[in-house]
Motif scaffolding. Sequence first.
Motif, PDB file in Angstrom:
ATOM      1  N   HIS A 660       0.830  -1.199   0.000  1.00 57.20           N
ATOM      2  CA  HIS A 660       0.000   0.000   0.000  1.00 57.20           C
ATOM      3  C   HIS A 660       0.865   1.250   0.000  1.00 57.20           C
ATOM      4  CE1 HIS A 660      -2.226   3.261   2.109  1.00 57.20           C
ATOM      5  NE2 HIS A 660      -3.197   2.854   1.328  1.00 57.20           N
ATOM      6  N   SER A 661       1.975   1.184   0.713  1.00 58.91           N
ATOM      7  CA  SER A 661       2.925   2.294   0.758  1.00 58.91           C
ATOM      8  C   SER A 661       4.298   1.696   1.037  1.00 58.91           C
ATOM      9  CB  SER A 661       2.543   3.300   1.855  1.00 58.91           C
ATOM     10  OG  SER A 661       2.662   2.708   3.133  1.00 58.91           O
ATOM     11  N   GLU A 662       5.283   2.525   1.253  1.00 55.53           N
ATOM     12  CA  GLU A 662       6.645   2.041   1.461  1.00 55.53           C
ATOM     13  C   GLU A 662       6.766   1.184   2.707  1.00 55.53           C
ATOM     14  OE1 GLU A 662      11.157   3.849   2.026  1.00 55.53           O
ATOM     15  OE2 GLU A 662       9.547   5.157   1.302  1.00 55.53           O
ATOM     16  N   THR A 663       5.913   1.447   3.722  1.00 51.71           N
ATOM     17  CA  THR A 663       6.074   0.765   5.010  1.00 51.71           C
ATOM     18  C   THR A 663       4.955  -0.221   5.333  1.00 51.71           C
ATOM     19  OG1 THR A 663       4.923   2.574   6.155  1.00 51.71           O
ATOM     20  CG2 THR A 663       7.332   2.711   5.996  1.00 51.71           C
ATOM     21  N   ARG A 664       3.959  -0.398   4.446  1.00 49.89           N
ATOM     22  CA  ARG A 664       2.874  -1.298   4.817  1.00 49.89           C
ATOM     23  C   ARG A 664       2.289  -2.056   3.643  1.00 49.89           C
ATOM     24  NH1 ARG A 664      -2.091   2.280   7.067  1.00 49.89           N
ATOM     25  NH2 ARG A 664      -1.195   1.318   8.887  1.00 49.89           N
ATOM     26  N   GLN A 665       1.750  -3.247   3.975  1.00 53.38           N
ATOM     27  CA  GLN A 665       1.076  -4.103   3.008  1.00 53.38           C
ATOM     28  C   GLN A 665      -0.297  -4.472   3.567  1.00 53.38           C
ATOM     29  OE1 GLN A 665       3.769  -7.333   1.434  1.00 53.38           O
ATOM     30  NE2 GLN A 665       5.157  -6.485   2.969  1.00 53.38           N
ATOM     31  N   VAL A 666      -1.291  -4.562   2.684  1.00 55.75           N
ATOM     32  CA  VAL A 666      -2.664  -4.842   3.107  1.00 55.75           C
ATOM     33  C   VAL A 666      -3.303  -5.802   2.115  1.00 55.75           C
ATOM     34  CG1 VAL A 666      -4.893  -3.850   3.781  1.00 55.75           C
ATOM     35  CG2 VAL A 666      -2.822  -2.481   4.004  1.00 55.75           C
ATOM     36  N   ALA A 667      -4.102  -6.755   2.634  1.00 54.97           N
ATOM     37  CA  ALA A 667      -4.859  -7.678   1.787  1.00 54.97           C
ATOM     38  C   ALA A 667      -6.338  -7.344   1.914  1.00 54.97           C
ATOM     39  CB  ALA A 667      -4.591  -9.123   2.203  1.00 54.97           C
ATOM     40  N   CYS A 668      -6.808  -6.384   1.122  1.00 61.65           N
ATOM     41  CA  CYS A 668      -8.210  -5.964   1.184  1.00 61.65           C
ATOM     42  C   CYS A 668      -8.578  -5.281  -0.130  1.00 61.65           C
ATOM     43  CB  CYS A 668      -8.444  -5.018   2.364  1.00 61.65           C
ATOM     44  SG  CYS A 668     -10.155  -4.456   2.521  1.00 61.65           S
ATOM     45  N   HIS A 669      -9.719  -5.688  -0.720  1.00 66.65           N
ATOM     46  CA  HIS A 669     -10.171  -5.071  -1.973  1.00 66.65           C
ATOM     47  C   HIS A 669     -10.513  -3.595  -1.790  1.00 66.65           C
ATOM     48  CE1 HIS A 669     -10.230  -8.817  -4.128  1.00 66.65           C
ATOM     49  NE2 HIS A 669     -11.070  -9.384  -3.279  1.00 66.65           N
ATOM     50  N   LEU A 670     -10.850  -3.196  -0.561  1.00 66.89           N
ATOM     51  CA  LEU A 670     -11.335  -1.838  -0.322  1.00 66.89           C
ATOM     52  C   LEU A 670     -10.202  -0.850  -0.066  1.00 66.89           C
ATOM     53  CD1 LEU A 670     -14.311  -2.750   2.039  1.00 66.89           C
ATOM     54  CD2 LEU A 670     -14.294  -2.583  -0.445  1.00 66.89           C
ATOM     55  N   VAL A 671      -8.976  -1.356   0.102  1.00 70.89           N
ATOM     56  CA  VAL A 671      -7.832  -0.488   0.384  1.00 70.89           C
ATOM     57  C   VAL A 671      -7.002  -0.345  -0.884  1.00 70.89           C
ATOM     58  CG1 VAL A 671      -5.775  -0.147   1.791  1.00 70.89           C
ATOM     59  CG2 VAL A 671      -7.811  -1.202   2.790  1.00 70.89           C
ATOM     60  N   LYS A 672      -6.936   0.857  -1.405  1.00 72.70           N
ATOM     61  CA  LYS A 672      -6.205   1.117  -2.649  1.00 72.70           C
ATOM     62  C   LYS A 672      -4.786   1.596  -2.352  1.00 72.70           C
ATOM     63  CE  LYS A 672      -9.972   0.114  -4.787  1.00 72.70           C
ATOM     64  NZ  LYS A 672     -10.095  -1.250  -5.367  1.00 72.70           N
ATOM     65  N   PRO A 673      -3.795   1.202  -3.156  1.00 67.65           N
ATOM     66  CA  PRO A 673      -2.413   1.638  -2.930  1.00 67.65           C
ATOM     67  C   PRO A 673      -2.271   3.152  -3.042  1.00 67.65           C
ATOM     68  CG  PRO A 673      -2.522  -0.183  -4.505  1.00 67.65           C
ATOM     69  CD  PRO A 673      -3.927   0.295  -4.304  1.00 67.65           C
ATOM     70  N   GLU A 674      -1.316   3.691  -2.275  1.00 64.96           N
ATOM     71  CA  GLU A 674      -1.021   5.118  -2.394  1.00 64.96           C
ATOM     72  C   GLU A 674      -0.339   5.379  -3.730  1.00 64.96           C
ATOM     73  OE1 GLU A 674       1.406   6.279   0.848  1.00 64.96           O
ATOM     74  OE2 GLU A 674      -0.243   6.388   2.281  1.00 64.96           O
ATOM     75  N   ARG A 675      -0.609   6.541  -4.272  1.00 61.28           N
ATOM     76  CA  ARG A 675       0.028   6.904  -5.557  1.00 61.28           C
ATOM     77  C   ARG A 675       1.241   7.787  -5.314  1.00 61.28           C
ATOM     78  NH1 ARG A 675      -2.823   5.094  -9.759  1.00 61.28           N
ATOM     79  NH2 ARG A 675      -5.026   4.601  -9.439  1.00 61.28           N
TER      80      ARG A 675
END
Length: 675
Positions: A660-675
């Motif tokens: 999701h960002s440099e310091t975190r990972q998430v397994a969820c369809h509702l959470v979009k990666p930071e741009r």
Amino acid sequence: MQEQPKERLLDIKNLSIHYITDDSVVHAVNDLSFSVERGETLGIVGETGAGKTTTALGIMKLVPNPPGKIIDGEIVFAGQDLVQKTEPEMRSIRGKKISMIFQDPMTSLNPVIPVRDQIAEVVSLHEDVTAAQAYQKAEEMLELVGIQAERAKDYPHQFSGGMRQRVVIAIALACNPELLIADEPTTALDVTIQAQVLELMKKLKLELKTAMIMITHDLGIVADICDKVAIMYAGNIVEMAKKDDLFKNPKHPYTIGLFNSIPDIEKDEHMLKPVKGDMADPTNLPPGCPFSPRCDFAKPECSENVPVNVAVGDDHFVRCLLYNDSANSVSDNVLEAPVSVSVSEHAPKNPEHSAHSQDTLIEVRDLKKYFKTARGLLHAVDGINFSIARSKTLGLVGESGCGKSTTGRVVLKLIEATGGEVLFKGENILGFNKNKLRSFRENAQIIFQDPFSSLNPRMSVFEIIANPIQINKKATSRHDLRSQVLKLMDTVGLVSRLENAYPHELDGGRRQRIGIARALALKPSFIVQDEPVSALDVSIQAQILNLMKELQEELQLTYLFISHDLGVIKHVCDNVAVMYLGEIVEMSDYNSVFKDPLHPYTKSLLSAIPTPNVEKKRERIILEGDVPSPINLPQGCRFYSRCFMRQDICIEQKPQLTRHSETRQVACHLVKPER
């Protein structure tokens, strides 16, 4: 309109309960007095050995005799002194007018009788009903506590821990008692199940207008559910007040020490301030104030004079010489100084910012562990990935059954993996032969959850700690062996006089220190800690957590810290991995997880933690149901059935753990990666 005074339901006056043995007298409860009004919830808080459970058993007249005996005092319930009641008279009161919920729901239930029959038995004993009516009432009680009636004929082992506790609550409330005593009813439960049970108890209290005594060592639970609080120490109440008053303005040094010991997710400090020392020995109570040997504010008169109750506010009483008329000037300063110090004078000031090497010590790649069962393949660990840098701590958090402990054991190759890799200093340990595995085991150790069952009861403290040194031939002589053991004991805060003691002679905190010393005996670089403080009181827990942080700093240790308590995780970990049903659903540095959780499950875990902050209430997310079966896994998101944010895509497609960002990972369809 002036509020009408409430009626006292229970009034305990000068109660003393002793356990008399051949060689000693245990002064469990000493001249105790308190009252509970109708519809009121009183929280009784204190460490193990304070006398909380003995007080509850005394009210029920269930103190085992011999050796226990009510020495003096009155227990006035609804105008009748229970001390004077015969056993047949008490049997008509227990269950009907006063009920009790015990700590362990499994030992409270009969394993060979369906739960419906166990509830119906209580109804039949106290009400003039037919068997069919008793069964109907039992099913209604199960529905009331959130268990479907079709589960009524199931046996206790077929229920989860949370559901078993609900059955115990149903039994306790079956005859609509006037007083309910709950003795640590949520200690054995995960935070999410604990939140469900606490919400249920609050709901039933309002519906049935039942008075309640909540016995606990968790001030967060007290803040959530109680109206009034009694702080108990060495068999007596040292402070009592209305909840808001006590939480905003605690007076007794022991009360303040308990607050300082709590790992609170809203606090940023990493080192806690535990109450120093141990609970007073009830067979040999010190003269004067029993808390004086542990009190940072003790004066000479504290070890000579027994304090009496002093009113320090409206319905606020404290038993402390600091609040006598002659010491009022001192009492104003009580809150300005710390009640206790850390277990070490050399605690790191900023342990999270230490200049450690950041190279990876442990790396887990696509790790799997499946168990074959009669019903199919159980996916305990299902393709997880993480790494831990040298001298850092990864917290692995989640509910019971999510695969945390299995992960810890597979990482150490205590059980064989089904697939994947575990790299230690770049080498895959899963392929090690016996010699290489033995060498690895010197570098990697484990601290188990239960400090009693993980120690050999027939071995002394010295023998337990010396055992790994002897097996691995790390001592050159008997003198060298003893020197190493005594040094390890000193490192973990065990005095040398305990070297010949046995585990059953020591409290939980000391037993856990033995386990830590044994884990350190071979000078490992990596330690798996599997729920190492979940069985401990908050003050002992704080001591152990501080000790582990200090040892990490001094010995450059790397930890995998397994827990279901995010409050504990925050105070010891650099990074956090949240696990659900065999998978990691969110992974990040501890700061991001606690300040901005992204996965709905992480949000639920955080919201479920009881907080001692009565002024700032968090919105609580109560998860529905229990963790699904790891045998029959859902097709899409494994959290779908309990998620409060679920959408159609969640049931159709399985989300992947993505950055999701440099310091975190998430397994969820509702959470979009930071741009």
